[in-house]
Design an enzyme around this catalytic site. Structure first.
Site, short mmCIF file in Angstrom:
data_model
loop_
_atom_site.label_atom_id
_atom_site.label_comp_id
_atom_site.label_asym_id
_atom_site.label_seq_id
_atom_site.Cartn_x
_atom_site.Cartn_y
_atom_site.Cartn_z
N HIS A 158 0.84 -1.20 0.00
CA HIS A 158 0.00 0.00 0.00
C HIS A 158 0.88 1.25 0.00
O HIS A 158 1.87 1.32 0.72
CB HIS A 158 -0.91 0.01 1.23
CG HIS A 158 -2.03 -0.97 1.15
ND1 HIS A 158 -3.20 -0.70 0.47
CD2 HIS A 158 -2.16 -2.23 1.63
CE1 HIS A 158 -4.01 -1.73 0.56
NE2 HIS A 158 -3.40 -2.68 1.25
N LYS A 211 14.60 -8.32 1.33
CA LYS A 211 15.62 -8.13 0.30
C LYS A 211 15.95 -9.47 -0.33
O LYS A 211 15.71 -10.53 0.25
CB LYS A 211 16.88 -7.52 0.92
CG LYS A 211 16.69 -6.10 1.42
CD LYS A 211 18.02 -5.53 1.93
CE LYS A 211 17.82 -4.09 2.41
NZ LYS A 211 19.10 -3.51 2.92
#
Length: 231
Positions: A158, A211
């Site tokens: 979002h 990551k």
């Protein structure tokens, strides 16, 4: 006799090294056989939608939404009360020998105004109970990867850059998630949008993967960090 028959079937279609524990009685094997027969019979309901199930075993309360956009391979086991949602630009594809744990959701899209991309589970992927797999930005999981309970993959975020607007009205950004082959992800692992996990990786239980993780890595933590190379 029954023991050897089932061992041969499982070795051919699931695990070539399978052997029942010596403490498993014939009664337990009969109960197991009866349950698998019931699950197979539930899988045959796809015939009502002009789809031919290929040894599909369904638990209780499995929901197929937009079945026309869902591909299911051979010898797939889907646990109780799983929801599969095929609404998307691409397809929901479940490879041969996959297993999806009970109470899980594998859903490409949850909205009609911005369709999601795809979800691809390659052959022999196993997903633990209570997992949530979304395909809004695209999700792929490589062959022979096993994943613990409460796993979640979110290829969408979002936006929140405008403090004058409600977050729910600011829209989303999407990036694909890719998980390689022969990985083991522990229970309660969460993966966010844009992450690639290489082949032959182990992700410790409870980790938040934000990551990329290179091939042959052991990673743990929140956020997850590589602590050792496995080769």
């Amino acid at each position: 006799m029954l023991r050897s028959v089932f061992e041969k079937m499982i070795r051919v279609y699931k695990n070539p090294d399978f052997k029942f524990d010596k403490n498993i009685s014939s009664k337990i094997i009969l109960i197991f056989a009866f349950k698998m027969f019931i699950d197979w019979a539930r899988g045959c309901r796809l015939l009502l939608f002009f789809r031919v199930p290929k040894f599909l075993f369904l638990g209780r309360g499995v929901a197929f939404n937009y079945l026309h956009n869902i591909d299911v391979g051979r010898w797939v086991i889907i646990g109780d009360f799983v929801t599969l949602g095929g609404l998307g630009r691409g397809r929901l594809s479940i490879g041969n020998g996959c297993r999806i744990g009970s109470f899980s959701r594998v859903v490409i899209s949850t909205t009609f105004n911005n369709l999601g991309e795809y979800i691809t589970l390659e052959d022999h992927v196993a997903i633990g109970d209570y997992s949530s797999l979304g395909g809004s930005g695209g999700l792929s999981i490589g062959a022979n990867t096993i994943i613990g309970q409460y796993f979640s993959a979110h290829p969408e975020n979002h936006r929140f850059d405008d403090p004058g607007q409600l977050i729910r009205k600011q829209g989303t950004t999407r990036s694909p998630i890719s998980i390689g082959e022969n990985c083991w992800l522990g229970a309660k692992v969460t993966i966010v949008a844009g992450v690639t996990i290489g082949d032959n990786c182990i992700i410790g239980a409870g980790s938040l993967v934000a990551k990329d993780i290179p091939d042959n890595s052991l990673a743990v933590g929140s956020p997850a960090k590589v602590i050792r190379n496995l080769r």
